[in-house]
Design a protein around this motif. Structure first.
Motif, PDB file in Angstrom:
ATOM      1  N   LEU A 214     -12.338  26.414  -9.651  1.00  0.00           N
ATOM      2  CA  LEU A 214     -12.501  27.846  -9.835  1.00  0.00           C
ATOM      3  C   LEU A 214     -13.623  28.431  -9.015  1.00  0.00           C
ATOM      4  CD1 LEU A 214     -12.214  27.992 -13.671  1.00  0.00           C
ATOM      5  CD2 LEU A 214     -10.761  29.186 -12.026  1.00  0.00           C
ATOM      6  N   ASN A 215     -14.674  27.620  -8.845  1.00  0.00           N
ATOM      7  CA  ASN A 215     -15.854  28.189  -8.199  1.00  0.00           C
ATOM      8  C   ASN A 215     -15.883  27.945  -6.697  1.00  0.00           C
ATOM      9  OD1 ASN A 215     -16.407  25.494  -8.237  1.00  0.00           O
ATOM     10  ND2 ASN A 215     -18.300  25.645  -9.399  1.00  0.00           N
ATOM     11  N   MET A 216     -14.716  27.639  -6.120  1.00  0.00           N
ATOM     12  CA  MET A 216     -14.630  27.457  -4.678  1.00  0.00           C
ATOM     13  C   MET A 216     -13.529  28.339  -4.096  1.00  0.00           C
ATOM     14  SD  MET A 216     -16.836  25.087  -3.830  1.00  0.00           S
ATOM     15  CE  MET A 216     -16.299  24.573  -2.195  1.00  0.00           C
ATOM     16  N   VAL A 217     -13.763  28.874  -2.895  1.00  0.00           N
ATOM     17  CA  VAL A 217     -12.690  29.515  -2.138  1.00  0.00           C
ATOM     18  C   VAL A 217     -11.817  28.384  -1.582  1.00  0.00           C
ATOM     19  CG1 VAL A 217     -12.133  30.912  -0.107  1.00  0.00           C
ATOM     20  CG2 VAL A 217     -14.175  31.431  -1.467  1.00  0.00           C
ATOM     21  N   PRO A 218     -10.498  28.394  -1.853  1.00  0.00           N
ATOM     22  CA  PRO A 218      -9.646  27.281  -1.409  1.00  0.00           C
ATOM     23  C   PRO A 218      -9.601  27.182   0.116  1.00  0.00           C
ATOM     24  CG  PRO A 218      -8.490  28.620  -3.022  1.00  0.00           C
ATOM     25  CD  PRO A 218      -9.724  29.377  -2.640  1.00  0.00           C
ATOM     26  N   GLY A 219      -9.886  25.988   0.626  1.00  0.00           N
ATOM     27  CA  GLY A 219      -9.876  25.767   2.067  1.00  0.00           C
ATOM     28  C   GLY A 219      -8.522  25.343   2.589  1.00  0.00           C
ATOM     29  N   SER A 220      -7.587  25.009   1.687  1.00  0.00           N
ATOM     30  CA  SER A 220      -6.264  24.645   2.176  1.00  0.00           C
ATOM     31  C   SER A 220      -5.196  25.050   1.169  1.00  0.00           C
ATOM     32  CB  SER A 220      -6.193  23.144   2.488  1.00  0.00           C
ATOM     33  OG  SER A 220      -5.965  22.409   1.317  1.00  0.00           O
ATOM     34  N   ALA A 221      -3.955  25.178   1.691  1.00  0.00           N
ATOM     35  CA  ALA A 221      -2.839  25.601   0.851  1.00  0.00           C
ATOM     36  C   ALA A 221      -1.550  24.986   1.366  1.00  0.00           C
ATOM     37  CB  ALA A 221      -2.730  27.128   0.859  1.00  0.00           C
ATOM     38  N   ASP A 222      -0.649  24.657   0.441  1.00  0.00           N
ATOM     39  CA  ASP A 222       0.639  24.069   0.802  1.00  0.00           C
ATOM     40  C   ASP A 222       1.755  24.740   0.036  1.00  0.00           C
ATOM     41  OD1 ASP A 222       0.149  21.450   2.459  1.00  0.00           O
ATOM     42  OD2 ASP A 222      -1.437  21.545   0.933  1.00  0.00           O
ATOM     43  N   ALA A 223       2.900  24.894   0.703  1.00  0.00           N
ATOM     44  CA  ALA A 223       4.087  25.378  -0.008  1.00  0.00           C
ATOM     45  C   ALA A 223       5.306  24.647   0.526  1.00  0.00           C
ATOM     46  CB  ALA A 223       4.246  26.883   0.183  1.00  0.00           C
ATOM     47  N   LEU A 224       6.272  24.489  -0.345  1.00  0.00           N
ATOM     48  CA  LEU A 224       7.554  23.899   0.034  1.00  0.00           C
ATOM     49  C   LEU A 224       8.623  24.944  -0.270  1.00  0.00           C
ATOM     50  CD1 LEU A 224       8.825  21.216   1.030  1.00  0.00           C
ATOM     51  CD2 LEU A 224       9.166  20.633  -1.383  1.00  0.00           C
ATOM     52  N   VAL A 225       9.387  25.313   0.758  1.00  0.00           N
ATOM     53  CA  VAL A 225      10.363  26.392   0.568  1.00  0.00           C
ATOM     54  C   VAL A 225      11.711  26.003   1.161  1.00  0.00           C
ATOM     55  CG1 VAL A 225       8.584  28.181   0.656  1.00  0.00           C
ATOM     56  CG2 VAL A 225       9.752  27.522   2.754  1.00  0.00           C
ATOM     57  N   GLU A 226      12.775  26.676   0.703  1.00  0.00           N
ATOM     58  CA  GLU A 226      14.071  26.595   1.361  1.00  0.00           C
ATOM     59  C   GLU A 226      14.449  28.011   1.764  1.00  0.00           C
ATOM     60  OE1 GLU A 226      16.819  24.525  -1.151  1.00  0.00           O
ATOM     61  OE2 GLU A 226      16.120  22.566  -0.458  1.00  0.00           O
ATOM     62  N   VAL A 227      14.868  28.173   3.032  1.00  0.00           N
ATOM     63  CA  VAL A 227      15.194  29.506   3.530  1.00  0.00           C
ATOM     64  C   VAL A 227      16.504  29.451   4.310  1.00  0.00           C
ATOM     65  CG1 VAL A 227      12.768  30.157   3.701  1.00  0.00           C
ATOM     66  CG2 VAL A 227      13.897  29.162   5.678  1.00  0.00           C
TER      67      VAL A 227
END
Ligand SMILES: [Zn+2]
Length: 467
Positions: A214-227
């Motif tokens: 909570l007390n950190m700005v997230p340095g990474s992000a992941d998503a899995l999608v179908e398009v």
């Protein structure tokens, strides 16, 4: 009586370093895996606290262990109590150490080891300040307690327990931050906004994952999608990376398209120092026709929260002349097709607004997206007027000992034990312009700074309790 506190502190240097070495050698990281009824935080934090108390007993002070989670060393008597709040637990060592973090090493005028700066070094300097008083035969006009907590780095389990079972001290300070002095701490509120799990068929959000704390700005992000159209989507993502202050990559997997974004982690106290990878990822996804709760989750992040650390878009922004701006960090974002979506936000707010007002604004934004907001925890703002003798006296001692007349009392977004007392401030022991290695590998503190802190604490205790 005129006392040369600097000279006295120097006389205690060898004893101080010997005691500090013993404290550093105890690994006092909170250890939930090995907690027992006897040691609710694991053995380490308790052992380090008891080591402090053993120094007190050795030197002729009254000591008290309260349920193995908090303890105090006491001197003097009277109706009033001046308290110093410190802690014996430490942050996990982490990687990158050049020496054993749990063995104090003296090198180039510095002492290295976990806790030398946060907070065993400063806590012991405060203890020696008290010891100097007693050894000089000075009788205070009130009770003095050095209270040692065991869980400052997580939930304040021990220090909160102290305030449940003992009367609130009259005033005091926490030697667990920086000089000159912190007299204001913003309020700190955390919320979770929950969304459903429905999704679209042409564009499907399978998972979204960003942020660890909570007390950190997230340095990474992941998503899995179908398009529907992979090629266009991948091109769009590459363009998005080029146009924004982020990096990332995209690949096709058997499960769908995996997107990854790297931003910049930072402390939640000032989200502007970071780049939130999670809300950037949502901003990209928001350009595509996802449906249902998946779309609502994405749109909340992209339209209501993204790139808005002052929370203007949701209408929660507030500025106070003295305590400064409200700040918002979007710390943890998750979506999966079973659990649905959740977004954790952490706010640091000045006086003039409160946790309920923020909650109402968050809920208003979430309402149109069928989201529900819940407050997880809240600590009120804390402010001690600069004219209070606790601020005035400590500033005066700091100035006299250092000659630094420029540094002023500060308001911060972080929180210290001091906020548990109405008239509590944080005082030392990191000097202005000193390198801050708290919570980092190769944590150190210059020996001269610790001894200077000891002199400041000695004189401070004297001025606060004998006049
Ligand atoms: Zn600390």
């Amino acid at each position: 009586m005129t006392i040369d506190w600097k000279k006295r502190a120097q006389d205690y240097q060898a004893d101080y370093l010997k005691d500090l070495k013993e404290l550093i050698s105890i690994n006092s990281v909170r250890d939930d895996e090995h907690k027992t009824d006897e040691f609710p935080l694991g053995e380490g934090p308790t052992k380090a606290m008891l080591k402090f108390l053993s120094f007190g007993a050795r030197d002729g002070f009254k000591t008290q262990n309260i349920d193995n989670i908090v303890g105090y060393i006491e001197y003097g008597s009277g109706d009033q109590t001046m308290a110093m709040q410190a802690h014996a637990d430490v942050m996990p060592a982490g990687d990158g150490w050049e020496t054993n973090p749990f063995e104090m090493v003296e090198k180039n005028g510095r002492v290295y080891g976990r806790g030398t700066s946060d907070d065993k070094g400063p806590a012991l300097a405060a203890y020696y300040g008290l010891k100097m008083l007693k050894d000089s035969g000075i009788e205070p006009k009130m009770k003095i307690r050095l209270i040692i907590g065991t869980d400052e780095e997580s939930d304040w389990t021990g220090m909160k327990h102290y305030f449940e079972v003992e009367p609130e001290p009259t005033f005091g300070f926490s030697p667990d931050a920086e000089f000159p002095l912190i007299n204001g701490e913003k309020g700190n509120a955390t919320y979770v906004t929950s969304f459903g799990h429905t999704n679209g068929s042409d564009f499907t959000l399978k998972t979204f994952d960003s942020g660890l704390r909570l007390n950190m700005v997230p340095g990474s992000a992941d998503a899995l999608v179908e398009v529907g159209d992979n090629e266009n989507f991948v091109d769009g993502f590459t363009q998005f990376l080029d146009q924004n202050p982020i990096a990332g990559d995209v690949k096709s997997t058997g499960q769908g398209i995996a997107l990854h974004i790297t931003g910049k982690a930072a402390h939640a106290m000032e989200p502007k120092n970071g780049v939130n990878a999670g809300t950037y990822l949502a901003k990209f996804l928001n350009e595509y026709p996802f449906k249902g709760a998946a779309k609502e989750f994405i749109s909340y992040l992209a339209e209501d929260l993204h790139d808005d650390s002052r929370a203007k878009k949701i209408g929660a922004a507030h500025v106070d002349d003295i305590m400064g701006e409200l700040t918002m960090n979007v710390g943890i974002m998750k979506f999966d097709m079973k659990q649905g979506g959740s977004v954790n936000t952490n706010f640091r707010y000045p006086k003039g607004t409160d946790d309920q007002k923020i909650l109402a604004h968050l809920q208003q934004a979430a309402d149109k997206l069928h989201g529900t907001v819940k407050e997880i925890n809240n600590m009120e703002t804390h402010y001690v007027d600069p004219s209070d003798p606790i601020v005035d006296t400590l500033m005066h001692v700091y100035q006299e000992q250092t000659g630094d007349l420029d540094s002023k009392p500060e308001v911060v977004g972080g929180g210290t034990y001091a906020r548990l007392m109405k008239r509590g401030v944080a005082f030392g022991a990191l000097f202005p312009n000193a390198q801050d290695t708290m919570h980092q590998a190769n944590e150190f503190q210059p020996v001269a700074d610790l001894i200077k802190a000891m002199a400041i604490y000695g004189q401070s205790i004297y001025e606060l309790t004998t006049k």
